[in-house]
Structure formats: C-alpha cells, structure tokens
Write a protein that holds these residues in place. Structure first.
Motif, mmCIF file in Angstrom:
data_model
loop_
_atom_site.group_PDB
_atom_site.id
_atom_site.type_symbol
_atom_site.label_atom_id
_atom_site.label_comp_id
_atom_site.label_asym_id
_atom_site.label_seq_id
_atom_site.Cartn_x
_atom_site.Cartn_y
_atom_site.Cartn_z
ATOM 1 N N ILE A 1 53.976 -39.584 -2.029
ATOM 2 C CA ILE A 1 52.524 -39.642 -1.835
ATOM 3 C C ILE A 1 52.196 -39.877 -0.361
ATOM 4 C CG2 ILE A 1 50.441 -40.985 -2.332
ATOM 5 C CD1 ILE A 1 51.608 -41.479 -5.143
ATOM 6 N N VAL A 2 52.928 -40.782 0.272
ATOM 7 C CA VAL A 2 52.687 -41.091 1.686
ATOM 8 C C VAL A 2 52.913 -39.853 2.552
ATOM 9 C CG1 VAL A 2 53.573 -42.384 3.664
ATOM 10 C CG2 VAL A 2 53.128 -43.564 1.512
ATOM 11 N N VAL A 3 53.968 -39.125 2.284
ATOM 12 C CA VAL A 3 54.239 -37.901 3.053
ATOM 13 C C VAL A 3 53.108 -36.892 2.863
ATOM 14 C CG1 VAL A 3 55.754 -35.890 3.283
ATOM 15 C CG2 VAL A 3 56.743 -38.164 3.028
ATOM 16 N N VAL B 1 48.144 -34.175 5.157
ATOM 17 C CA VAL B 1 46.706 -33.859 5.147
ATOM 18 C C VAL B 1 46.037 -34.426 6.393
ATOM 19 C CG1 VAL B 1 44.527 -34.252 3.952
ATOM 20 C CG2 VAL B 1 46.584 -33.714 2.636
ATOM 21 N N VAL B 2 46.404 -35.650 6.775
ATOM 22 C CA VAL B 2 45.843 -36.272 7.981
ATOM 23 C C VAL B 2 46.175 -35.432 9.212
ATOM 24 C CG1 VAL B 2 46.003 -38.276 9.518
ATOM 25 C CG2 VAL B 2 45.860 -38.609 7.047
ATOM 26 N N ALA B 3 47.419 -34.969 9.291
ATOM 27 C CA ALA B 3 47.829 -34.158 10.438
ATOM 28 C C ALA B 3 47.068 -32.841 10.501
ATOM 29 C CB ALA B 3 49.337 -33.892 10.381
ATOM 30 N N TYR C 1 56.278 -28.253 3.308
ATOM 31 C CA TYR C 1 57.231 -29.356 3.154
ATOM 32 C C TYR C 1 56.632 -30.478 2.317
ATOM 33 C CZ TYR C 1 59.655 -33.682 4.237
ATOM 34 O OH TYR C 1 60.301 -34.895 4.116
ATOM 35 N N ALA C 2 55.354 -30.805 2.558
ATOM 36 C CA ALA C 2 54.702 -31.868 1.804
ATOM 37 C C ALA C 2 54.683 -31.549 0.312
ATOM 38 C CB ALA C 2 53.281 -32.083 2.316
ATOM 39 N N VAL C 3 54.440 -30.291 -0.032
ATOM 40 C CA VAL C 3 54.446 -29.867 -1.433
ATOM 41 C C VAL C 3 55.870 -29.857 -1.975
ATOM 42 C CG1 VAL C 3 53.954 -27.961 -3.006
ATOM 43 C CG2 VAL C 3 52.318 -28.522 -1.196
ATOM 44 N N TRP C 4 56.779 -29.313 -1.187
ATOM 45 C CA TRP C 4 58.179 -29.184 -1.604
ATOM 46 C C TRP C 4 58.799 -30.541 -1.932
ATOM 47 C CZ3 TRP C 4 61.792 -26.120 -3.385
ATOM 48 C CH2 TRP C 4 63.142 -26.394 -3.165
ATOM 49 N N GLN C 5 58.604 -31.520 -1.041
ATOM 50 C CA GLN C 5 59.214 -32.830 -1.271
ATOM 51 C C GLN C 5 58.549 -33.571 -2.436
ATOM 52 O OE1 GLN C 5 57.862 -36.234 -0.291
ATOM 53 N NE2 GLN C 5 55.855 -35.219 -0.377
ATOM 54 N N PHE C 6 57.387 -33.092 -2.868
ATOM 55 C CA PHE C 6 56.658 -33.715 -3.967
ATOM 56 C C PHE C 6 57.154 -33.237 -5.331
ATOM 57 C CE2 PHE C 6 53.117 -35.526 -6.239
ATOM 58 C CZ PHE C 6 52.656 -36.534 -5.399
ATOM 59 N N LEU C 7 57.911 -32.154 -5.341
ATOM 60 C CA LEU C 7 58.395 -31.618 -6.618
ATOM 61 C C LEU C 7 59.439 -32.549 -7.226
ATOM 62 C CD1 LEU C 7 58.732 -27.837 -5.658
ATOM 63 C CD2 LEU C 7 56.829 -28.974 -6.826
ATOM 64 N N PRO C 8 59.551 -32.550 -8.555
ATOM 65 C CA PRO C 8 60.475 -33.483 -9.228
ATOM 66 C C PRO C 8 61.921 -33.397 -8.732
ATOM 67 C CG PRO C 8 58.990 -32.471 -10.821
ATOM 68 C CD PRO C 8 58.739 -31.775 -9.512
ATOM 69 N N GLY D 1 61.833 -38.687 4.337
ATOM 70 C CA GLY D 1 60.424 -38.880 4.005
ATOM 71 C C GLY D 1 59.633 -39.688 5.015
ATOM 72 N N TYR D 2 60.082 -40.888 5.329
ATOM 73 C CA TYR D 2 59.294 -41.743 6.208
ATOM 74 C C TYR D 2 59.366 -41.330 7.683
ATOM 75 C CZ TYR D 2 58.070 -44.617 2.248
ATOM 76 O OH TYR D 2 57.540 -45.044 1.049
ATOM 77 N N PRO D 3 60.502 -40.853 8.176
ATOM 78 C CA PRO D 3 60.469 -40.275 9.530
ATOM 79 C C PRO D 3 59.508 -39.084 9.635
ATOM 80 C CG PRO D 3 62.716 -40.771 8.927
ATOM 81 C CD PRO D 3 61.893 -40.990 7.690
ATOM 82 N N ALA D 4 59.463 -38.249 8.578
ATOM 83 C CA ALA D 4 58.519 -37.130 8.575
ATOM 84 C C ALA D 4 57.086 -37.650 8.605
ATOM 85 C CB ALA D 4 58.734 -36.251 7.346
ATOM 86 N N THR D 5 56.829 -38.709 7.835
ATOM 87 C CA THR D 5 55.504 -39.333 7.846
ATOM 88 C C THR D 5 55.140 -39.818 9.242
ATOM 89 O OG1 THR D 5 55.671 -40.042 5.536
ATOM 90 C CG2 THR D 5 54.149 -41.256 6.939
ATOM 91 N N ALA D 6 56.082 -40.473 9.899
ATOM 92 C CA ALA D 6 55.842 -40.976 11.256
ATOM 93 C C ALA D 6 55.482 -39.836 12.206
ATOM 94 C CB ALA D 6 57.065 -41.722 11.761
ATOM 95 N N SER D 7 56.182 -38.703 12.067
ATOM 96 C CA SER D 7 55.906 -37.559 12.946
ATOM 97 C C SER D 7 54.502 -37.013 12.707
ATOM 98 C CB SER D 7 56.949 -36.459 12.735
ATOM 99 O OG SER D 7 56.713 -35.725 11.544
#
Length: 267
Positions: free
Chosen positions: A18-20, A25-27, A78-85, A97-103
């Motif tokens: 969810i965070v990613v 969306v913010v980016a 990527y955001a959609v892809w990593q959200f898949l089960p 996940g979290y490094p991607a979020t930081a970027s």
C-alpha cells in the motif's frame, strides 16, 4: 506463536504494498505539478530558469525530459505489479519496497523544492535520490527477478530511473553553482563541462561493469548525454568541447555496456 508471526508478516507485506502504491501516486501528482499541467510552474521555468536547457553547459535539451513519461509509466506499472498476490511475499519485493518508496517520495520532494525556488535544497535531495536508486540497483543485482515480466517492469524501470538521475544530478549541481556565481577555481565553463561530463560517463561505465551490462541504466544515461550534446551544438548556449565530451561519453558507455554484456552472456 508461528501463526501470529505469519499474520504479522502478512500485515507488514500488505502495508508495504500500500505504501509503495500511494507513494507512486504522490510522485505522479508531483510530475503533473512539475510539468505545469496542474497549475504549477514548469521545472525549466522555475527557480528563475536555473534548470532551463540553456542555463548551463551540462543542461540537456528540453526534449530529453520526455524520458520522464516512460519512467513514470514504469513506476506506475511497478506499483501495480508489486501489489499483485504473487509479489506480496516475494523476498525480492520485500527488499525493494521501501527503498522504492523512498525514491518516489524524494522525487516528489525534489519537484517541490524547485517549485518553491529552493534550488539549494534540491541538491541534497537529488543526491539522496541517487543514493537510494544505487541501493536499489545493488539489491536487484543480488536478487534475481521472478520472471521476465518482473525483469522488464522492476529492473527496467529502476534502471532507467537510475541512469537518468545520474545525468540529472550533474545538471542540478551545475545549475546551483552557476546560480550561485561559482568562480570555477580558475577553470572556464567549457573545461568544467568536460570534467563533469567525463565524471558522468565514468559513472555510466561503472554501472555497466558492476551491472554486468544492464541495458536500462545505460540507455537513459546515454539519452541524457546525447541531449546535452544536442543542446550544445544547436541550442542557445553553444559549446563544442562540451558537445564532444558528451558524444564521446555516449560512445564509450555504450561500448563498455555491450562488451560487458557479451562477456557475461558467454560466461
């Protein structure tokens, strides 16, 4: 106890996904603001035009920034892809996940710093972004993609992101120095341009060798250097030395990448 641990891990995995997604969306919203489409000032016009194509000898031509459309599309994918089960519990995506979020958040912060004319603040932000992307690159190299689609969406997108930010960091620092009336320690602008472009090319060579010929970082880095050359040959701020340095950089980085990739394939 084992059940509690499993439930906690599942919760953590879902929170990461969810965070990613939210950060992506913010980016993207930040990119709309930076493009001027949402009422903000276009990046090249913000901060008194410090990042315009003719502001410094390191600035790429305006069309170079169209690569952001590809990068943002990849980041959303990527955001959609990593959200898949299938990716929820994948160790690779737990690491990324979290490094991607930081970027993604640093990307948005950089745009805001330019929009609010805080040019000096943009430098530590983009350096932090570059460091995070370098970390992501290392993690991807040591954790193989799950499949071809993962390689294209995750590695391809982050590689393009990294290569472009290498060029953007050099251009950003040059813009701040010029805006601050940096004297150059006795070297003229052409000499500094050649030095900085040589450093950018050296980074590209290092990425090619360390990444065993990964194509996406080379593609975006060379794209940026090529547009620097185009702007110095045909723009409002001409410089033959800078153009030649950029062209040589493109040729050398491409040659090293292809050679390294071929050797890795044979190995």
């Amino acid at each position: 106890m084992g059940q509690q641990t499993s439930t906690a891990q599942q919760t953590n995995d879902r929170a990461r996904q969810i965070v990613v997604a939210v950060s992506a969306v913010v980016a993207v919203v930040g990119s709309f603001i930076g493009s001027g489409a949402a009422g903000g000032t276009q990046i090249q016009n913000a901060s008194n035009g410090a990042l315009a194509a003719d502001a410094t000898l390191i600035a790429p031509g305006g069309s170079a920034f169209s690569i952001w459309s590809v990068i943002y599309l990849g980041l959303m994918a990527y955001a959609v892809w990593q959200f898949l089960p299938a990716q929820k519990t994948a160790p690779r995506h737990r690491l990324l996940g979290y490094p991607a979020t930081a970027s993604l958040l640093l990307n948005a912060a950089w745009i805001l710093s330019i929009q609010f004319d805080l040019l000096w603040l943009s430098v530590p932000i983009i350096i932090a972004l570059l460091a995070v992307l370098a970390r992501i690159f290392v993690l991807m190299l040591h954790n193989k993609p799950l499949n071809t689609l993962d390689a294209v969406i995750t590695d391809g997108t982050m590689g393009l992101y990294l290569g472009w930010v290498c060029v953007a960091t050099a251009a950003n620092i040059a813009a701040v120095l010029v805006a601050s009336d940096f004297g150059g320690f006795g070297l003229n602008a052409n000499a500094w341009a050649v030095v900085v472009l040589a450093v950018a090319a050296a980074v590209g060579i290092a990425l090619a060798i360390y990444g065993r010929g990964r194509l996406s970082p080379t593609a975006s880095l060379c794209w940026g250097l090529a547009w620097v050359a185009a702007a110095r040959l045909n723009g409002d701020l001409l410089s033959t030395p800078a153009a030649i340095a950029a062209i040589v950089g493109v040729v050398v980085v491409l040659a090293v990448t292809v050679t390294t990739r071929l050797r890795a394939s044979r190995g």
